[in-house]
Design a protein around this motif. Structure first.
Motif, short mmCIF file in Angstrom:
data_model
loop_
_atom_site.label_atom_id
_atom_site.label_comp_id
_atom_site.label_asym_id
_atom_site.label_seq_id
_atom_site.Cartn_x
_atom_site.Cartn_y
_atom_site.Cartn_z
N ASP A 64 -31.23 9.58 33.32
CA ASP A 64 -30.52 9.74 34.59
C ASP A 64 -29.98 8.40 35.09
O ASP A 64 -28.82 8.30 35.53
N ILE A 65 -30.81 7.36 35.03
CA ILE A 65 -30.38 6.04 35.49
C ILE A 65 -29.26 5.50 34.62
O ILE A 65 -28.28 4.92 35.13
N LEU A 66 -29.35 5.72 33.31
CA LEU A 66 -28.29 5.27 32.40
C LEU A 66 -26.99 6.00 32.70
O LEU A 66 -25.92 5.38 32.79
N LYS A 67 -27.06 7.30 32.87
CA LYS A 67 -25.87 8.11 33.15
C LYS A 67 -25.15 7.59 34.40
O LYS A 67 -23.93 7.36 34.40
N LYS A 68 -25.91 7.37 35.47
CA LYS A 68 -25.31 6.93 36.73
C LYS A 68 -24.73 5.53 36.62
O LYS A 68 -23.64 5.24 37.15
N ALA A 69 -25.44 4.63 35.92
CA ALA A 69 -24.97 3.26 35.79
C ALA A 69 -23.67 3.18 35.01
O ALA A 69 -22.74 2.45 35.39
N VAL A 70 -23.57 3.95 33.93
CA VAL A 70 -22.35 3.91 33.11
C VAL A 70 -21.19 4.53 33.88
O VAL A 70 -20.05 4.01 33.86
N ARG A 71 -21.44 5.62 34.58
CA ARG A 71 -20.37 6.26 35.34
C ARG A 71 -19.88 5.37 36.48
O ARG A 71 -18.67 5.31 36.77
N GLU A 72 -20.79 4.67 37.14
CA GLU A 72 -20.39 3.77 38.23
C GLU A 72 -19.51 2.64 37.70
O GLU A 72 -18.66 2.11 38.42
N ALA A 85 -37.15 17.96 40.24
CA ALA A 85 -36.23 16.83 40.16
C ALA A 85 -35.83 16.55 38.71
O ALA A 85 -34.66 16.25 38.42
N LEU A 86 -36.78 16.66 37.79
CA LEU A 86 -36.47 16.42 36.38
C LEU A 86 -35.52 17.48 35.85
O LEU A 86 -34.61 17.18 35.06
N ARG A 87 -35.71 18.71 36.30
CA ARG A 87 -34.87 19.80 35.81
C ARG A 87 -33.41 19.60 36.22
O ARG A 87 -32.50 19.92 35.45
N GLU A 88 -33.20 19.07 37.40
CA GLU A 88 -31.82 18.81 37.85
C GLU A 88 -31.09 17.89 36.89
O GLU A 88 -29.90 18.08 36.61
N VAL A 89 -31.82 16.90 36.37
CA VAL A 89 -31.20 15.96 35.43
C VAL A 89 -30.82 16.69 34.15
O VAL A 89 -29.71 16.54 33.62
N LEU A 90 -31.73 17.52 33.65
CA LEU A 90 -31.46 18.21 32.38
C LEU A 90 -30.33 19.21 32.50
O LEU A 90 -29.58 19.42 31.54
N GLU A 91 -30.21 19.83 33.66
CA GLU A 91 -29.21 20.88 33.81
C GLU A 91 -27.86 20.38 34.30
O GLU A 91 -26.93 21.16 34.51
N ALA A 92 -27.73 19.05 34.46
CA ALA A 92 -26.47 18.50 34.97
C ALA A 92 -25.37 18.50 33.91
O ALA A 92 -24.19 18.31 34.25
N GLY A 93 -25.73 18.66 32.64
CA GLY A 93 -24.70 18.81 31.61
C GLY A 93 -24.41 17.58 30.79
O GLY A 93 -23.76 17.66 29.75
#
Length: 450
Positions: free
Chosen positions: A21-29, A66-74
């Motif tokens: 999740d942290i990696l996804k957000k950092a790269v997108r930012e 909270a963990l499930r939200e990350v997995l289901e975000a696509g």
């Protein structure tokens, strides 16, 4: 970089999912694009949140939301039921990804080096936790034959084990506890569980919430001993810590309680260091040495006591397992690393990172796991010049590879299917869920192959 960043994460527990999740957000930012694949050896995600937290702790299990939200975000793909080193290797990852984050946690018991610890009737707490949490890779039955039991340790796992041993099984029925576990606990003849810690009552490692829950057990007397209190010369200073003050007040309340009416008893013994497990062919007693505080810590007093018990559970910490093709510190039970970069001696290994307990050892709670993952991701993103150089991107490369190797992997949709199935099993009984235990059944439900 012109192509999307591709990262593999080994382990789909909190450490791995938070890192993703942290990696996804950092790269997108930063305006980039990232593909993240989570590989998990179990058919279901969430690691120790699913298989290391006692079933009567639904508040902690809420972390799963909270963990499930990350997995289901696509953005993150899950490949469950995939064994690292067998089904997929470091060489495979280097061919398919720019880097890998190891987040495999710690699931074995730390060793306790005392005589007799290997006697029949002496168990590791981690194995017992895996049993009562319905882990698919442990035996379905557990030998609950002892009337008197010793639990060694003064952390939350020790209290979980003691509580599960002494709690009446009918009081577990609103939880997700598997049916085979209920049957095992119902047959247990236990009357007394003794918990031993080498420090004093204000030096314990469990949390006030865990301790307070013990005192709420039905038909269980809490037994503490006056001789264990007022020993530490630094007691008043220690009580300036709010958490320790609460623990002190809970224990003081128990000292005032009347006992003797309950059918089961839970004894807390402080200043008691395990010296040996005794028995002729199997566990018959635990010998402890009384300890006392010193300016530098603790010392033995030379006074030994024996407690008749027929089983001993050691809950002195967890220990990680080595991963094929990855450096491992056998003494500390971690992947050698600097701020998350995997090290081979003094040399960082390009493309390889670690987070969670496999990085720092089995200490810290969820908050530590998040900050730990953030540090690792910062190192990874700063190392773009030393990432692996994978083959051209192919979305189907991993599924094709696993299919060629005959791996029956599970994915996010499969987990949702299994999750819904377990909740449906529990609904007629007013329970949150009934956990499916056999691995093959978990896989069939996840893959919709029943």
């Amino acid at each position: 970089m012109s192509e999307p960043l591709r990262i593999a994460v080994i382990g789909a527990g909190p450490a791995g999912i938070y890192a993703a999740d942290i990696l996804k957000k950092a790269v997108r930012e930063a305006g980039g694009e990232v593909y993240i694949d989570l590989f998990e050896q179990l058919p279901a995600p969430y690691g120790l949140v699913r298989y290391g937290v006692a079933p009567d702790h639904p508040r902690i299990k809420g972390i799963i939301s909270a963990l499930r939200e990350v997995l289901e975000a696509g953005v993150v793909r899950l490949f469950g039921n995939v064994r690292f080193g067998d089904d997929i290797t470091v060489a495979d990852l280097e061919r398919l990804y720019h880097g890998v984050i190891f987040a495999t946690g710690a699931t074995k018991d730390a060793p306790l080096d005392i005589p007799g610890v290997e006697l029949p009737g002496s168990y590791g707490a981690a194995d017992f936790v895996s049993w009562y949490d319905g882990h698919p890779d442990v035996p379905r039955e557990w030998p609950l034959e002892a009337k008197e039991i010793a639990v060694i340790g003064n952390g939350n796992v020790a209290l979980d084990v003691a509580r599960m041993l002494v709690k009446h099984p009918e009081d577990l029925m609103p939880t997700e506890v598997p049916g085979n576990v209920v049957a095992g606990l119902e047959a247990s003849p236990v009357t007394d569980v003794h918990v031993f810690g080498r420090r004093g009552p204000l030096g314990v490692k469990f949390t006030p919430l865990e301790l307070r829950e013990l005192g709420e057990l039905r038909d269980v007397d809490m037994i503490v001993h006056d001789e264990d209190f007022g020993v530490d010369p630094d007691e008043e200073t220690a009580k300036q810590n709010k958490q320790i003050l609460v623990i002190s007040r809970v224990l003081d309340q128990w000292r005032q309680r009347e006992v003797g009416q309950a059918s089961r008893r839970l004894h807390l013994h402080f200043w008691s260091r395990p010296d040996a497990v005794l028995g002729d062919g199997r566990v018959e007693a635990l010998r402890v040495e009384r300890t006392r505080p010193t300016p530098d810590g603790l010392e033995g007093t030379g006074e030994f006591r024996e407690f008749p018990v027929q089983a001993v559970y050691r809950a002195v910490g967890y220990f990680s397992s080595p991963l094929p093709g990855v450096p491992f510190d056998e003494r500390r039970g971690v992947i050698p690393n600097e701020a998350g970069r995997v090290m081979d001696g003094i040399r960082p290994l390009p493309g390889m990172y670690a987070t969670g307990w496999i990085k720092r050892g089995p200490v810290g709670l969820i908050g530590h796991t998040k900050s730990d993952a953030k540090e690792t991701i910062e190192q990874l993103l700063g190392d773009s010049n030393s990432w692996w150089s994978p083959e051209p991107f192919d979305q189907d490369a991993v599924p094709r590879l696993l299919a060629e190797r005959g791996v029956e992997w599970t994915d996010i949709d499969g987990w949702i299917r299994l999750d819904q199935h377990e909740m449906a099993l529990g609904e007629p009984h007013g329970r949150a869920r009934v956990k499916v235990v056999p691995r093959d059944e978990m896989v069939k439900i996840s893959r919709d192959e029943r």
